[in-house]
Structures are given as structure tokens and as C-alpha cells.
Design an enzyme around this catalytic site. Sequence first.
Site, PDB file in Angstrom:
ATOM      1  N   GLU A 224     -14.008  -2.223  -1.493  1.00 39.17           N
ATOM      2  CA  GLU A 224     -14.200  -2.411  -0.053  1.00 39.17           C
ATOM      3  C   GLU A 224     -15.506  -1.751   0.384  1.00 39.17           C
ATOM      4  O   GLU A 224     -15.793  -0.601   0.029  1.00 39.17           O
ATOM      5  CB  GLU A 224     -13.011  -1.804   0.726  1.00 39.17           C
TER       6      GLU A 224
ATOM      7  N   ASP B  51       0.823  -1.211   0.000  1.00 35.60           N
ATOM      8  CA  ASP B  51       0.000   0.000   0.000  1.00 35.60           C
ATOM      9  C   ASP B  51       0.856   1.260   0.000  1.00 35.60           C
ATOM     10  O   ASP B  51       1.802   1.380   0.804  1.00 35.60           O
ATOM     11  CB  ASP B  51      -0.871   0.042   1.263  1.00 35.60           C
TER      12      ASP B  51
HETATM   13  O1  KIV Z   1      -4.710  -2.040   4.223  1.00 41.29           O
HETATM   14  C1  KIV Z   1      -5.423  -3.014   4.015  1.00 41.29           C
HETATM   15  O2  KIV Z   1      -5.406  -4.024   4.747  1.00 41.29           O
HETATM   16  C2  KIV Z   1      -6.315  -2.973   2.872  1.00 41.29           C
HETATM   17  C3  KIV Z   1      -7.291  -4.088   2.705  1.00 41.29           C
HETATM   18  C4  KIV Z   1      -8.393  -3.937   3.684  1.00 41.29           C
HETATM   19  C5  KIV Z   1      -7.799  -4.185   1.317  1.00 41.29           C
HETATM   20  O3  KIV Z   1      -6.263  -2.068   2.106  1.00 41.29           O
END
Ligand code: KIV
Length: 281
Positions: free
Chosen positions: A185, A87
Site C-alpha cells: 500500500e 484483518d
Molecule cells: O483495511 C483495509 O481496507 C485494507 C486495504 C486498504 C488493503 O487493509
Amino acid sequence: MGTRLTVPAVGARKVRHGAAPLVMVTAYDAPGARLADAAGVDALLVGDSLAMVVLGHPDTLSVTVDDMVHHTAAVARAEPEALVVADLPWLSYHISPQETIGNAARLIRAGAQAVKLEGGTARVPMVEALVAAEIPVMGHLGLTPQSVHAQGGFRVQARTAEAAVQLVESAKALEHAGCFAIVLEGVPAGVAALVTDTVSVPTIGIGAGASCDGQVLVYHDLLGLQDDLHPRFVRRYAELGAATVAALGRFAADVRSGDFPSAEESYSLNAQEAAALGLDG
Ligand code: KIV
């Protein structure tokens, strides 16, 4: 050593074309990555949920690029066969394409094969810049936790026809910009089905019903490692939190009673060295 899953292989996994649903789980460290990989998941997401489930923050906004690099490197050191996606944290891809590429490159150099970012049409220029720099991008629409204040909390999104149409448009825009997959989500199942039918890249749902091309859950949620939240979309496959407390309690009791460690759990001197010290052994 098996074959590592690639971005194009994941990007081609559309259920309507006969593919098996994608399985993604979050991972934040080497042991978690090894266990998930041994279970045969397709993708490991080094999610910025790290902030909440590992670092103890109330939301994901506190996590930094440095944090994400640190944990992405730990996951990559497990050398998983699953695709590793990291991310981009809040504010690491909002300011300029240059900054966005620089931050994403740090995650790729730490061992991610792709990055994920949150948001729809507003993110198109950043997605295009990343793709032009050969950095694969996974999109994330619907309940986007980095928008916790803007969305007024962690709330299910796209509950009106108008918002659902906007969501479909955002998904089309992300696909057009080059995203190879899109996380959906916290949206109604029917809306996720609409998006999944519309785009040709796989959708991966979390709280988005059964029609997506895959599902993702947070490691700590599905293993029952945290107890503070029980969202309805989480199925708990184990109660490792309770099992951990019970095991640690038994350890504490054994230490306090003198039962641990036993002779078998201790090292001994050989007889000659023991005798030189005047010990029994
Ligand atoms: O940061 C995370 O765990 C996520 C998932 C919920 C898709 O983005």
C-alpha cells in the site's frame, strides 16, 4: 453453486507465471459481499478500514477483534465464492503468539479463510506462529494504516533507495515466514515492481502502481460512497453516494407530498372484512 477460491489458488497467482491479476475488494457486510462476489472478484477483504468507512472513526486504530468478528461473520454468511480474508486489528497480534493465534482463530471461526496483518520483519515470529497453527496469513507492507502515528500520517512510504531496500527485505522475510500473498500500500510504482519481481508470492497493490500481481480497493471508495477523501490511487467506478442522496431525496419528497405510498403499494382488506368495519376496502 460454483467453486470456492482457496488460499493455495490465490497464493499461486503470479502474473509473471501467466496468471491473471488478482482482484480484491473490501467487504463489511452480507449485501456488499454478495454484490462483490456476483461481480466475480477473487478475494473479499474484511478490512479494518471498517473503522473509517463504516464505523465513522478517523483512523483504523479503534476497531476491535469483536468488531472484526462481527463483520467477518456477516461477510461469510453471504457464502461467497471469493476467498475471505479478515484483518487482524491493531494490537491483536503484537503482544504474544498465543494471543495472536487466539485472535486469528476467532476470525477463522467467524468464516475467514485467512487473516491479514501489517508490518515487516518485526512480525515474522507472529506470522510463523499463525502458519504453524494452520492459519494462512496475508502480509501488508508500505503505508500501513495501523502505523498512522508512527508514520506521521497516511503517507506514501519507501520513497528513498534505502527505504525501498528495507521494504524488499521485509517482503522477503514475510514470504519466508509463510505469507501466501502481500498487500503493498502507498509505495512508488517502481518499488512495488521491485518487490513483485523479488518474491514468489503474489503482491496486491493499493496505491502501488500497475506492476503488482493484483489490485485491491476499498468498496466505498470505488463506488463513490464517501466524499471526504479523494486519494489519487482511487478510481471511482460509480457515484453511488450522489445516487443514494438523490433517491432518498425523492423518497422524502414523495412522503411529504402524499404521493407515497400509492394504493398499489398498500395492502387492502377483502370486501366482507372492510364492510364489517364500515370501510371502503
Ligand atoms: O483495511 C483495509 O481496507 C485494507 C486495504 C486498504 C488493503 O487493509
